[in-house]
Design an enzyme around this catalytic site. Structure first.
Site, PDB file in Angstrom:
ATOM      1  N   CYS A   1       0.903  -1.050  -0.276  1.00  0.00           N
ATOM      2  CA  CYS A   1      -0.307   0.151   0.407  1.00  0.00           C
ATOM      3  C   CYS A   1       1.011   1.484   0.158  1.00  0.00           C
ATOM      4  CB  CYS A   1      -1.115   0.235   0.679  1.00  0.00           C
ATOM      5  SG  CYS A   1      -2.540   1.103   0.995  1.00  0.00           S
ATOM      6  N   HIS A   2       0.933   1.592   1.439  1.00  0.00           N
ATOM      7  CA  HIS A   2       2.011   2.594   1.756  1.00  0.00           C
ATOM      8  C   HIS A   2       3.256   2.577   1.696  1.00  0.00           C
ATOM      9  CE1 HIS A   2      -1.992   5.454   0.692  1.00  0.00           C
ATOM     10  NE2 HIS A   2      -1.034   7.042   0.342  1.00  0.00           N
ATOM     11  N   GLY A   3       3.212   1.412   2.346  1.00  0.00           N
ATOM     12  CA  GLY A   3       4.462   0.719   2.721  1.00  0.00           C
ATOM     13  C   GLY A   3       5.556   1.505   2.028  1.00  0.00           C
TER      14      GLY A   3
END
Lengths: 166, 166, 166, 166, 166, 166
Positions: free
Chosen positions: D101-103
């Site tokens: 995801c935003h990792g």
């Protein structure tokens, strides 16, 4: 069976609707709720009550008493002409009228407080006085047919006075 | 003056604490609230009540009646041995005991429902029956010293029965 | 491909739906979710899952296993006759059945716990025992085709046992 | 027993922490969580996980793999030099590294994506490409020691790939 | 009267929409809001603004300037081709363009930052640099027709620069 | 540099604090915020502003103008004697005084509205009139040193008038 009219709207103080509502039913009274429109009316927190009619559909002469809870609702309700007419009709007939907390904003706009002993939420005390009310700092103030209280914590004393009037 | 003990904890149903609490004060009774610890106790929505003592500090013999509101609190409270002992003591002395909604979970764990007519929230009906209770689907069920109700809407009938017992 | 039926409803514990659901898909199983109605089902916090059918539309014999998450949902679900019938059918066929936390309330109402070793959320332990269950305080209890756990923190052990049964 | 380091902070996506965390425990791995400070770390909705150490206390060489969940946390974490050093160390050693995801914002700031096949949340796709990543729109992209996914719904495929690397 | 286009979507930072919006009206400008669809657009907290048109209905050549607030909205908006075209059109014409906080994500995707002095929310600084921007850590950076700021606290300086450009 | 005093408290309307506060800074003025206590003051929704002093520490003669935002705060503030004294001091000196929405409740309690043209939130209109104010239904009413407005949507006109007074 005594019939009570309750006047409220979205944003009421939950305790100030549910305690009088349940208490009057316990007493064997019937309670009709009026609001801006027929249907569900939501408190500030969680309570939902059903309004059986709009303010415009209210027939004040069918009732034996008037209950006005507080919260954010009265500031909107006080701008409604049908409500102000109904309040004046209850006062003219000398029937029991009860208001708590911010409910007195409706009494101010109905111009029925002149010379009456009463109390209210401290934040609107100066408005009550400017409207001619004689302010007392007490749990429940009964003056003739009028009962007023300051806040939710006063509810037991408020309802004890109101029920006593019938 | 009659003294009532109220047993509750964080997560109670707001209406089921505030209506009995204010109603008993209106009646002229005094109400002591006990919880897991002395201090503020929060309802699911907005109501806050002060507990004057922990469950372990309760002296059941100082009271004339017991009030058990519902909500999420009883599921935690029923695991407390001091509460179960206190409930049994009230039942042994035949004093008025009232429970509403999920409050009956505490009565189940105290093993005091065997053969008693009672009601409860529909979601725990099978547990009430497994505990030996005789389930009735009614607004308020009074069986000797025991009053039980199903849900917040039953509060007027619940408190009418409870007050009648004194 | 193994087919699993998941039984849940609004108010489920998010972790107890999402972990088993994703885990079974990772395992290569297919998962059908049933609820009171076809459509989105909301957890207590944020998770939303799609129910593909209502409880009444479930054909238990199409599935190889049953998964019952907890939260507030089981208290409502246990009142549904179609669910109780389905649970009994899985148990009769000896297929893997898993319940966690409050999910065991459904097993209690289905009357399938008599003499079975099991565990549950501590708040309903007395109800499990009154229903004939042999309560153990353990992360995951496997007794024949039945796996039960206590709370979300037990999920890794709960799913390890459940997956092992296939 | 394999040891995994998980890097997260307040505001993480609940599913993206709890599914990998529980899944790795189920697999028999141990998981150490690092954050800005030791102590509880809160998800966007409800999940709370305990960080056992601050980012500055992390010894990357003690671990066999790295897990980076998404949510709002990575935007803050990517500004932390100790984290960026640790990420580069895992990549240099060729150990399994997973981000979802935003990792991947953390991988961008660590400058380790140049020429690597990967995926991410669509909202940061252009940033991934500007950082040299070769973007693919797929549930889970494995390129050597690196596994990336797009969003919570990809978790089963994400973890299947990650677990396969050990 | 100067006409300004504001580009935003659900999840915007309330302050970053309401301050520029009211400020431009105070200045005597008219402001048209565009979003994914015509109708109400909700901020992260409480503010609601009416979008008069969808992104696809925007005619960039009708406006004298462009305002791009931040929050969670830009991450979605940057994936919209009509917006990216409009941004490039404003930049080509050399008209005043303002972006604050995460608003610069839209400028990155429009590929208009190469060689431009600018600033942004620290969490996306590396993305701004990867897109060719010359990052400065300052309350408001004006470079030709472009004004950028870092966060809500910079709003007074941001709007002082933007208004000065007309 | 002009110095403005802002009077507010927890529960203010976010827009009515943040727009005047940022706008006055943009204008090059300095703004001191006073509240019941020094420290953070929270709006109804999300905005937090730092109060640099308590009401009792305010020296009105150090300032060139007074700003009174609305929301739920004025109902509490109007009960504070130090605030009422300060308001009267600004009015006596003829310095610019601005109030919006419910902010006028403070002017009512300070008894400074007699014969003044003004406006306010419709819900307190009757109280303004009872206090001697000459009510006008207009976006912004300027009468000598006094500017008043009705609601958040009036903010651009409110601040245009207020800034014009210096």
């Amino acid at each position: 069976m005594k019939k009570i009219l309750m006047i409220t709207a979205d944003g009421y103080d939950d305790s100030e609707v549910l305690y009088p509502y349940f208490r009057l039913i316990e007493q064997g009274f019937s309670v009709d709720v009026a609001s801006f429109a027929k249907g569900p009316v939501n408190g500030k927190y969680h309570f939902v009550i059903q309004a059986g009619m709009s303010f415009e559909e209210v027939c004040p002469d069918k009732y034996d008493g008037l209950m006005i809870p507080g919260g954010k609702a009265p500031e909107k309700i006080r701008q409604n002409a049908a409500v102000l007419d109904a309040v004046r009709r209850f006062m003219e007939r000398g029937l029991p009228v009860a208001a708590i907390c911010h409910g007195q904003q409706i009494l101010i706009s109905a111009k029925v407080l002149c010379g009456r002993k009463c109390t209210c939420y401290p934040g609107i005390r100066d408005d009550l006085i400017n409207a001619g009310g004689v302010y007392l700092d007490s749990e429940a103030v009964a003056d003739g047919n009028l009962v007023t209280s300051r806040r939710p914590e006063d509810l037991p004393y408020f309802m004890r006075e109101f029920v006593r009037m019938f």
